[in-house]
Motif scaffolding. Structure first.
Motif, short mmCIF file in Angstrom:
data_model
loop_
_atom_site.label_atom_id
_atom_site.label_comp_id
_atom_site.label_asym_id
_atom_site.label_seq_id
_atom_site.Cartn_x
_atom_site.Cartn_y
_atom_site.Cartn_z
N MET A 79 -72.80 6.39 0.14
CA MET A 79 -71.89 7.39 0.67
C MET A 79 -70.75 6.65 1.34
O MET A 79 -70.95 5.62 1.97
CB MET A 79 -72.62 8.26 1.69
N ARG A 96 -67.49 10.98 -0.19
CA ARG A 96 -67.99 10.90 -1.56
C ARG A 96 -69.39 10.31 -1.48
O ARG A 96 -69.60 9.26 -0.87
CB ARG A 96 -67.09 10.03 -2.44
N GLU A 97 -70.36 10.99 -2.10
CA GLU A 97 -71.74 10.50 -2.05
C GLU A 97 -72.48 10.84 -3.33
O GLU A 97 -72.13 11.78 -4.03
CB GLU A 97 -72.47 11.06 -0.84
N SER A 98 -73.50 10.05 -3.60
CA SER A 98 -74.27 10.24 -4.83
C SER A 98 -75.13 11.49 -4.74
O SER A 98 -75.51 11.94 -3.66
CB SER A 98 -75.16 9.02 -5.08
N GLY A 99 -75.41 12.07 -5.91
CA GLY A 99 -76.32 13.19 -6.00
C GLY A 99 -75.80 14.52 -5.48
O GLY A 99 -76.57 15.44 -5.28
N THR A 100 -74.50 14.65 -5.26
CA THR A 100 -73.94 15.91 -4.78
C THR A 100 -72.75 16.29 -5.65
O THR A 100 -72.34 15.54 -6.54
CB THR A 100 -73.44 15.78 -3.32
N ASP A 101 -72.17 17.45 -5.35
CA ASP A 101 -70.98 17.86 -6.08
C ASP A 101 -69.75 17.07 -5.62
O ASP A 101 -68.66 17.24 -6.14
CB ASP A 101 -70.74 19.36 -5.94
N ARG A 102 -69.94 16.18 -4.66
CA ARG A 102 -68.85 15.33 -4.16
C ARG A 102 -69.03 13.89 -4.65
O ARG A 102 -68.68 12.95 -3.95
CB ARG A 102 -68.82 15.35 -2.64
N SER A 103 -69.56 13.72 -5.84
CA SER A 103 -69.84 12.37 -6.32
C SER A 103 -68.74 11.78 -7.21
O SER A 103 -68.72 10.58 -7.45
CB SER A 103 -71.18 12.31 -7.06
#
Length: 121
Positions: A79, A96-103
């Protein structure tokens, strides 16, 4: 009056011109060839580096604080707080982070805190 001059004379256009950004919108300023300078170093997951221009779809890179994301992709680990103003025009940093809609990340954005692992698309 031509549209370029009219835009430059508008309040926001004049402000952008004073900042040296011209009157162009972020989408007009960004093109795939100029979003990331070709010589931008990209650190691969295995620790080796290569220029951003040599990255291919599927390459996995590590991007740390202060570094430019070398290409469009998806965060697969970690993240980070990312500055995207040069690409999107949005002044506030985003997470921005992995596994989300913000990836999803955009090449040319700068990581300002933490680190992420990105798979280039």
């Amino acid at each position: 009056m031509d549209p370029e001059r009219q835009r430059a004379q508008s309040g926001l256009g004049a402000f952008r011109a004073k900042l040296g950004r011209g009157a162009a919108t972020p989408r007009e300023r960004r093109s795939p060839s100029t979003a990331v300078p070709p010589e931008t170093p990209a650190t691969l997951r295995d620790g080796t580096t290569k220029p951003a221009s040599e990255l291919r779809s599927g390459d996995v890179v590590v991007v740390r604080a202060g570094e430019i994301i070398p290409g469009d992709g998806v965060v697969i680990e970690g993240m980070a707080i990312v500055e995207e103003w040069a690409i999107t025009g949005e002044s506030a940093p985003v997470i921005r982070e992995s596994g989300t809609d913000r990836s999803a990340v955009t090449g040319g954005a700068r990581v300002i805190a933490e680190a992420i692992v990105v798979e280039i698309s």
